[in-house]
Design an enzyme around this catalytic site. Structure first.
Site, short mmCIF file in Angstrom:
data_model
loop_
_atom_site.label_atom_id
_atom_site.label_comp_id
_atom_site.label_asym_id
_atom_site.label_seq_id
_atom_site.Cartn_x
_atom_site.Cartn_y
_atom_site.Cartn_z
N CYS A 199 0.85 -1.18 0.00
CA CYS A 199 0.00 0.00 0.00
C CYS A 199 0.89 1.24 0.00
O CYS A 199 2.12 1.12 -0.08
CB CYS A 199 -0.93 -0.01 1.23
SG CYS A 199 -0.03 0.15 2.80
N HIS A 211 5.01 -2.70 5.74
CA HIS A 211 3.75 -2.42 6.43
C HIS A 211 2.89 -3.66 6.62
O HIS A 211 1.70 -3.56 6.92
CB HIS A 211 2.96 -1.33 5.69
CG HIS A 211 1.96 -0.64 6.55
ND1 HIS A 211 0.60 -0.73 6.34
CD2 HIS A 211 2.10 0.16 7.64
CE1 HIS A 211 -0.05 -0.02 7.24
NE2 HIS A 211 0.84 0.53 8.04
N TYR A 235 20.56 -20.61 12.86
CA TYR A 235 19.37 -20.27 13.64
C TYR A 235 19.76 -19.86 15.05
O TYR A 235 19.23 -18.89 15.60
CB TYR A 235 18.41 -21.47 13.69
CG TYR A 235 17.80 -21.81 12.35
CD1 TYR A 235 16.63 -21.20 11.92
CD2 TYR A 235 18.40 -22.75 11.51
CE1 TYR A 235 16.06 -21.50 10.68
CE2 TYR A 235 17.85 -23.06 10.28
CZ TYR A 235 16.69 -22.44 9.87
OH TYR A 235 16.15 -22.74 8.65
N GLN A 236 20.72 -20.57 15.64
CA GLN A 236 21.15 -20.26 17.00
C GLN A 236 21.87 -18.91 17.06
O GLN A 236 21.66 -18.12 17.99
CB GLN A 236 22.06 -21.36 17.52
CG GLN A 236 22.45 -21.18 18.99
CD GLN A 236 23.25 -22.35 19.53
OE1 GLN A 236 23.64 -23.24 18.78
NE2 GLN A 236 23.48 -22.36 20.83
N ARG A 257 14.59 -22.46 17.93
CA ARG A 257 13.35 -23.00 17.36
C ARG A 257 12.38 -21.86 17.01
O ARG A 257 11.72 -21.89 15.97
CB ARG A 257 12.70 -23.98 18.33
CG ARG A 257 11.50 -24.72 17.75
CD ARG A 257 10.91 -25.67 18.78
NE ARG A 257 11.86 -26.71 19.15
CZ ARG A 257 12.02 -27.85 18.49
NH1 ARG A 257 11.27 -28.08 17.41
NH2 ARG A 257 12.89 -28.75 18.90
N CYS A 294 15.83 -14.61 4.66
CA CYS A 294 15.73 -15.84 5.45
C CYS A 294 16.46 -17.00 4.77
O CYS A 294 16.77 -18.01 5.42
CB CYS A 294 14.28 -16.19 5.74
SG CYS A 294 13.19 -16.20 4.31
N SER A 313 23.43 -25.10 11.97
CA SER A 313 24.81 -24.98 12.47
C SER A 313 25.74 -26.01 11.86
O SER A 313 26.95 -25.79 11.78
CB SER A 313 24.83 -25.12 14.00
OG SER A 313 24.11 -24.08 14.61
#
Length: 209
Positions: free
Chosen positions: A24, A89, A118-119, A132, A149, A155
């Site tokens: 938007c 937004h 991730y850790q 997690r 992402c 790891s």
């Protein structure tokens, strides 16, 4: 009463297939892969610049900025550093949560050609034991590629899952950035193709109002 966003959409054709952008006037809401086809370009080759397939007249500035950013990402990645990031937004960015904190930290800290576990990302977001929950935040990411992402892997060096477009897309994006996979986390300094050092910190950008 919260103002209802007047949504606009545009579609790009990219080496990963068609990508839909939604947003938007106040910011970008989503980046979505429309086709699950196998990437049609070898990441080691310079891909053709993505083609804008269409969208309504009067495309909001956040979509214009995101289109320019994605075109640079696929065709001339170094140029993304000099381009403005669109305001965001989507509702996930409008409320204080661990998911928002993780996504902002990933956007700000983990740059092109870098990877983080991730850790490690959980530690950067302030909770080293929440690996997690970081995985859940990655699944909730409404703007893949822009918030990278795909740069978050396990790891032990395994690439892990990718809700943005599947493992084949994740492998393509990592190869496009020159990121080697299959190597366990080490004390990298965030150079091209290296693990990000967990102690690296930076301030987070702000979501749109």
């Amino acid at each position: 009463m919260a103002e209802i966003c007047k949504m606009k959409y545009t579609v790009l054709d990219s080496p990963l297939g068609k990508i839909e952008l939604s947003g938007c006037e106040r910011g970008l809401h989503g980046i979505r892969f429309l086709s699950g086809k196998t990437p049609n370009t070898d990441p080691t080759e310079a891909p053709a610049c993505p083609e804008v397939l269409g969208g309504p007249e009067g495309v909001p500035e956040p979509l214009v900025q995101c289109t320019a950013w994605l075109e640079a990402y696929f065709h001339e990645p170094a140029a993304t550093e000099g381009l403005p990031l669109p305001a965001l937004h989507h509702p996930v960015f409008q409320q204080d949560s661990f998911t928002r904190q993780v996504l902002w930290k990933l956007l700000k800290v983990v740059k092109f050609g870098e990877m983080v576990s991730y850790q490690q990302l959980a530690a950067l977001a302030g909770n080293p034991k929440a690996a997690r929950a970081v995985g859940g935040a990655m699944r909730s990411n409404p703007v893949p590629i822009l918030i990278p992402c795909h740069r978050v892997i396990r790891s032990d060096g395994a690439i892990g899952n990718y809700s943005g477009g599947g493992q084949t897309v994740k492998e393509w994006l990592l190869a496009h950035e020159g990121i080697p996979t299959g190597q366990p986390a080490s004390k990298g300094l965030g150079l091209i193709g290296s693990w990000l050092k967990p102690s690296f910190e930076s301030s987070s950008p702000k979501p749109s109002g």
